[in-house]
Motif scaffolding. Sequence first.
Motif, PDB file in Angstrom:
ATOM      1  N   SER A   1       0.802  -1.217   0.000  1.00 17.79           N
ATOM      2  CA  SER A   1       0.000   0.000   0.000  1.00 17.79           C
ATOM      3  C   SER A   1       0.840   1.274   0.000  1.00 17.79           C
ATOM      4  O   SER A   1       0.587   2.197  -0.777  1.00 17.79           O
ATOM      5  CB  SER A   1      -0.947  -0.006   1.206  1.00 17.79           C
ATOM      6  OG  SER A   1      -1.692   1.185   1.260  1.00 17.79           O
ATOM      7  N   GLN A   2       1.850   1.347   0.850  1.00 15.05           N
ATOM      8  CA  GLN A   2       2.650   2.553   0.957  1.00 15.05           C
ATOM      9  C   GLN A   2       3.412   2.839  -0.336  1.00 15.05           C
ATOM     10  O   GLN A   2       3.466   3.985  -0.805  1.00 15.05           O
ATOM     11  CB  GLN A   2       3.637   2.433   2.128  1.00 15.05           C
ATOM     12  CG  GLN A   2       4.409   3.714   2.426  1.00 15.05           C
ATOM     13  CD  GLN A   2       3.508   4.886   2.761  1.00 15.05           C
ATOM     14  OE1 GLN A   2       2.465   4.722   3.402  1.00 15.05           O
ATOM     15  NE2 GLN A   2       3.879   6.075   2.325  1.00 15.05           N
ATOM     16  N   GLN A   3       3.985   1.792  -0.949  1.00 14.63           N
ATOM     17  CA  GLN A   3       4.725   1.982  -2.188  1.00 14.63           C
ATOM     18  C   GLN A   3       3.799   2.401  -3.322  1.00 14.63           C
ATOM     19  O   GLN A   3       4.123   3.285  -4.114  1.00 14.63           O
ATOM     20  CB  GLN A   3       5.467   0.699  -2.568  1.00 14.63           C
ATOM     21  CG  GLN A   3       6.321   0.828  -3.823  1.00 14.63           C
ATOM     22  CD  GLN A   3       7.380   1.906  -3.703  1.00 14.63           C
ATOM     23  OE1 GLN A   3       8.155   1.913  -2.757  1.00 14.63           O
ATOM     24  NE2 GLN A   3       7.406   2.835  -4.649  1.00 14.63           N
ATOM     25  N   VAL A   4       2.636   1.780  -3.406  1.00 16.31           N
ATOM     26  CA  VAL A   4       1.673   2.132  -4.458  1.00 16.31           C
ATOM     27  C   VAL A   4       1.199   3.569  -4.273  1.00 16.31           C
ATOM     28  O   VAL A   4       1.041   4.318  -5.244  1.00 16.31           O
ATOM     29  CB  VAL A   4       0.475   1.154  -4.456  1.00 16.31           C
ATOM     30  CG1 VAL A   4      -0.610   1.624  -5.426  1.00 16.31           C
ATOM     31  CG2 VAL A   4       0.946  -0.247  -4.834  1.00 16.31           C
ATOM     32  N   TYR A   5       0.997   3.965  -3.020  1.00 13.45           N
ATOM     33  CA  TYR A   5       0.589   5.352  -2.751  1.00 13.45           C
ATOM     34  C   TYR A   5       1.662   6.328  -3.239  1.00 13.45           C
ATOM     35  O   TYR A   5       1.348   7.360  -3.854  1.00 13.45           O
ATOM     36  CB  TYR A   5       0.340   5.543  -1.255  1.00 13.45           C
ATOM     37  CG  TYR A   5       0.016   6.976  -0.876  1.00 13.45           C
ATOM     38  CD1 TYR A   5      -1.265   7.490  -1.058  1.00 13.45           C
ATOM     39  CD2 TYR A   5       0.999   7.812  -0.355  1.00 13.45           C
ATOM     40  CE1 TYR A   5      -1.560   8.801  -0.716  1.00 13.45           C
ATOM     41  CE2 TYR A   5       0.720   9.124  -0.013  1.00 13.45           C
ATOM     42  CZ  TYR A   5      -0.567   9.619  -0.202  1.00 13.45           C
ATOM     43  OH  TYR A   5      -0.846  10.919   0.121  1.00 13.45           O
ATOM     44  N   GLN A   6       2.919   6.020  -2.977  1.00 11.99           N
ATOM     45  CA  GLN A   6       4.007   6.892  -3.442  1.00 11.99           C
ATOM     46  C   GLN A   6       4.036   6.966  -4.964  1.00 11.99           C
ATOM     47  O   GLN A   6       4.250   8.040  -5.549  1.00 11.99           O
ATOM     48  CB  GLN A   6       5.348   6.386  -2.901  1.00 11.99           C
ATOM     49  CG  GLN A   6       5.501   6.512  -1.394  1.00 11.99           C
ATOM     50  CD  GLN A   6       5.424   7.944  -0.910  1.00 11.99           C
ATOM     51  OE1 GLN A   6       5.843   8.875  -1.608  1.00 11.99           O
ATOM     52  NE2 GLN A   6       4.860   8.133   0.279  1.00 11.99           N
TER      53      GLN A   6
END
Length: 461
Positions: free
Chosen positions: A229-234
Amino acid sequence: MQGSRFKRAARNCAIAGGAIASALSPLASSTAAFAQAEAPVASSTSEQGDIVIPDDVKIFGNDNPNLRRATAVVNGDIITGTDVDQRLALILAANQGKIDEEEKKRLRLQVLRNLIDETLQIQGAKAADVTVDDADIEQTYARVASQNFGQDTKAMDGYLKRVGSSPESLKRQIRGELSWQRLLQRNVQPFINVSDDEVNEMLERMKAAKGTDEYRLGEIYLSSTPESSQQVYQNAMQIVQQLKQGGSFVAYARQYSQASTAAVGGDLGWIRLGQLPAELATAARDMQPGQLVGPVEVPGGFDIIYLIDKRQVLTADPRDAVLSLKQISINFPKGISEADANGKAEAFAKAIATAKGCGDVDKVATGIGAQVVTNDQVKARDLPGPIQTSILNLSPGETLPPFGSLTEGVRILMLCGRDDPQVDSGPSFEQLQAQIEDDRVNKRAQMYLRDLRRDAIIEYN
């Protein structure tokens, strides 16, 4: 009904080559959130079940897939680094090269994934004995050149080479799109059925919703898991930044979005807020045309949404009015100061204010050395936003405040007449039926491609 369905498929097959800017990707309207229909898709012998990942994950070795060279072998067919470079060049050209190095790395990986999907689509069509002749490719390539660039194929060849791509790269994409469209036309579309009752029910619901707001939205959807989730958000934030710097939303949707609407540049068509997930409905409610919002977290990932337009259901849109305008203008002497320009503009405005409507303004303009241009076929929605809003509030013979610049002089628009649009009667039975069928075909196509990916043997070099 089957005949009309295949006519639509033939129409869709006429449009290809969408990776070169938005001009090459006409937006096709679709109605979202309809029930999914059953149709046969590629099968697999793999057993379905939950994938279990422990909390204390340890990576063995240094084999980071993001560091691999961008080449792959897909079921025996090779995708080379040159293939990736040339396809990436099309996207860079669509964005006038306004992409930093970090974004290019991410984009290169996405291009590779797209080429893998394209290869699977071509292979899937071939396995089903669906053929695309070279003549079909050349015909579509020539149409892309003439319709979207106003050029012949030789000029198009030269353009592609100048931007670092090649005619072969675009023709391969055309082959992929035509192959996939024809495969769906044969293996999916015949099994999609929409009853008369469904269409009539939808028409009644539209009539009941008369006057409520409809939104034409573009979407870029990126799927994620709790772990990613965090990487996709970035990644989504990077896309938003590129779009705000002038990137083509259509081009980014085609290359990045994991929704079925990627094929049409992310266009969701006209929808009401009730058809959207609650998170998107909240974000879209106060948006204005041209506004970008996101990333918005939704079940299964993140959405970036762009409001293309807004209207009221079955209600005439004032912006569809056809205006008769006169533009009165004067030029400033070269090197004029801003103070002197303001003085001339004020005197010009006072002189035009004495004109008694459009029949008198030419005489007044001649007296002060101004030029007059008349246009009786101006669509209000084609005017810039601030002018569009103001001019729709004018009565015939009234003018907008003067506008311009030191280099281009000052201009005044006078409204001479206005033909208001007729009340929108909404889509016909056949049009709505086609929209529902197209939406269901898109959903089944996404499942079909997912199965092809799952069964593929892919080797990275």
